[in-house]
Design an enzyme around this catalytic site. Structure first.
Site, PDB file in Angstrom:
ATOM      1  N   ASP A 100     -10.163  -4.908  -4.095  1.00  0.00           N
ATOM      2  CA  ASP A 100      -9.362  -4.109  -2.816  1.00  0.00           C
ATOM      3  C   ASP A 100     -10.457  -2.887  -2.540  1.00  0.00           C
ATOM      4  O   ASP A 100     -10.461  -2.148  -3.687  1.00  0.00           O
ATOM      5  CB  ASP A 100      -8.005  -3.583  -3.711  1.00  0.00           C
ATOM      6  CG  ASP A 100      -7.209  -2.723  -2.810  1.00  0.00           C
ATOM      7  OD1 ASP A 100      -7.872  -2.165  -1.838  1.00  0.00           O
ATOM      8  OD2 ASP A 100      -5.882  -2.987  -2.769  1.00  0.00           O
ATOM      9  N   HIS A 117      -7.337  -5.822   0.296  1.00  0.00           N
ATOM     10  CA  HIS A 117      -6.172  -4.978   0.208  1.00  0.00           C
ATOM     11  C   HIS A 117      -4.866  -5.429   1.124  1.00  0.00           C
ATOM     12  O   HIS A 117      -3.770  -5.591   0.433  1.00  0.00           O
ATOM     13  CB  HIS A 117      -6.641  -3.636   0.736  1.00  0.00           C
ATOM     14  CG  HIS A 117      -5.413  -2.615   0.692  1.00  0.00           C
ATOM     15  ND1 HIS A 117      -4.822  -2.077  -0.484  1.00  0.00           N
ATOM     16  CD2 HIS A 117      -4.822  -2.113   1.768  1.00  0.00           C
ATOM     17  CE1 HIS A 117      -3.936  -1.347  -0.292  1.00  0.00           C
ATOM     18  NE2 HIS A 117      -3.802  -1.143   1.446  1.00  0.00           N
ATOM     19  N   SER A 173       0.792  -1.195  -0.098  1.00  0.00           N
ATOM     20  CA  SER A 173       0.289  -0.077   0.033  1.00  0.00           C
ATOM     21  C   SER A 173       0.849   1.360  -0.001  1.00  0.00           C
ATOM     22  O   SER A 173       1.667   1.369  -0.721  1.00  0.00           O
ATOM     23  CB  SER A 173      -1.006  -0.166   1.237  1.00  0.00           C
ATOM     24  OG  SER A 173      -1.941   1.091   1.076  1.00  0.00           O
TER      25      SER A 173
END
Length: 259
Positions: A194, A224, A93
Site C-alpha cells: 500500500d 491501496h 482509507s
C-alpha cells in the site's frame, strides 16, 4: 461546481438491512461504487454519499474539514437507522477512519463494520509541519489511483489541499483515541503493498479496538484502492458473508437511484 463523471453519490432502497459506505480522502464514491452495487443486487439498502469538498475540484475541498466529512456520514447513518432494522458501515482509507468513529459513537446501533486499508495517522516528517506549511503552500501531489490492476483509474484529485490534510491529521488523532470504544464485530482487509496507508496503520487499529469478533484478511494482489483492484471480488464476498452471518433476515430487492 459540477460533480466529476462517476463521482456521484449512490443510493439503493432495498430490504431492512442497510449498509453505509464511506469513501476516502480526496477520492469519491466511484472507488466504492462496484461494492455498493454488489450489495444492492443482493437486496440490501445502500447509501454511498459524496463527502463535502470531494468529487469536484481540489479548491472546493480546501475550505472543508473533518467536521464536514464526518457530519455527512453521520447524517446518512441516522437516515439508514430510521429505515432499517440493522445497519452496517463499511469504509476505505479515511472512510475506514470515519467508519471506526461512527462505530465508537453509535454503539449497538451499528451492527458491524468492514474497513479496507483504514487510515490511522498522517505519516512523514511533513505531517508535523502541516500547521505552518498549509499557510504557505496550498497543495501537494495527489494520492489517488494507487491500484495494481492495469487500466483502472480512481476518480480523485491530483492535488491534496494542505488545509484539508491538516484537518485529516487532527481527525485521525481523534479517532485513534476513540478506538477502544469500538466493540462491534468487524472485518479488516489490508494490502501489504500500500503506497498511501502503511500496514502499521491496520496493526494499530487492530491493537486498540475492543471488538472480540474480528476477522483480518490480507489482500496480496492489491494496492491501496483495493475495492477497484484484483481483490475487489473477495472484499465484496467477504463483506456480504459477514452481513449474512450477523443479520438474520436480508430483505427483498428495491429500487436504485444515482445522484
Amino acid at each position: 461546481m459540477p460533480v466529476l463523471p462517476g463521482a456521484e453519490p449512490y443510493r439503493h432502497e432495498g430490504g431492512e438491512v442497510g449498509v453505509l459506505l464511506c469513501h476516502g480522502f480526496t477520492g469519491s464514491p466511484q472507488s466504492l461504487r462496484p461494492w455498493a452495487e454488489y450489495l444492492a443486487e443482493r437486496g440490501l439498502t445502500v447509501s454511498l454519499p459524496l463527502l463535502p469538498g470531494h468529487g469536484t475540484r481540489w479548491q472546493d475541498m480546501a475550505v472543508t474539514g473533518w467536521q464536514d466529512w464526518y457530519a455527512e456520514v453521520d447524517r446518512e447513518l441516522r437516515g439508514l437507522q430510521e429505515r432499517c432494522s440493522q445497519v452496517f458501515v463499511f469504509g476505505l482509507s479515511m472512510g475506514g477512519a470515519l467508519t471506526l468513529r461512527l462505530a465508537a459513537k453509535h454503539g449497538e446501533a451499528v451492527s458491524g463494520i468492514v474497513v479496507v486499508n483504514p487510515a490511522n495517522k498522517v505519516h512523514g516528517l511533513a505531517a508535523h509541519a502541516l500547521p505552518v506549511v498549509r499557510h504557505l503552500v496550498p497543495t501537494t501531489k495527489g494520492v489517488a489511483s494507487d491500484i495494481a490492476k492495469e487500466g483502472v483509474e480512481e476518480v480523485g484529485y491530483d492535488r491534496v489541499p494542505l488545509h484539508a490534510a491538516h484537518s485529516l491529521r487532527q481527525f485521525l488523532r481523534l479517532v485513534d483515541g476513540e478506538l477502544p470504544q469500538v466493540t462491534q464485530p468487524m472485518v479488516v482487509l489490508h494490502s501489504p503493498q500500500d503506497h498511501v496507508v502503511p500496514p502499521v496503520d491496520t496493526a494499530r487499529v487492530l491493537s486498540r479496538v475492543s471488538s472480540s469478533d474480528v476477522k483480518e484478511i490480507v489482500l496480496e494482489q492489491s494496492y491501496h484502492v483495493a475495492t477497484l483492484d484484483h481483490d475487489a471480488e473477495r472484499i465484496f464476498d467477504e463483506s456480504h458473508a459477514f452481513i449474512c452471518r450477523l443479520a438474520p433476515s436480508i430483505g427483498k430487492k428495491g429500487s436504485t437511484s444515482g445522484g
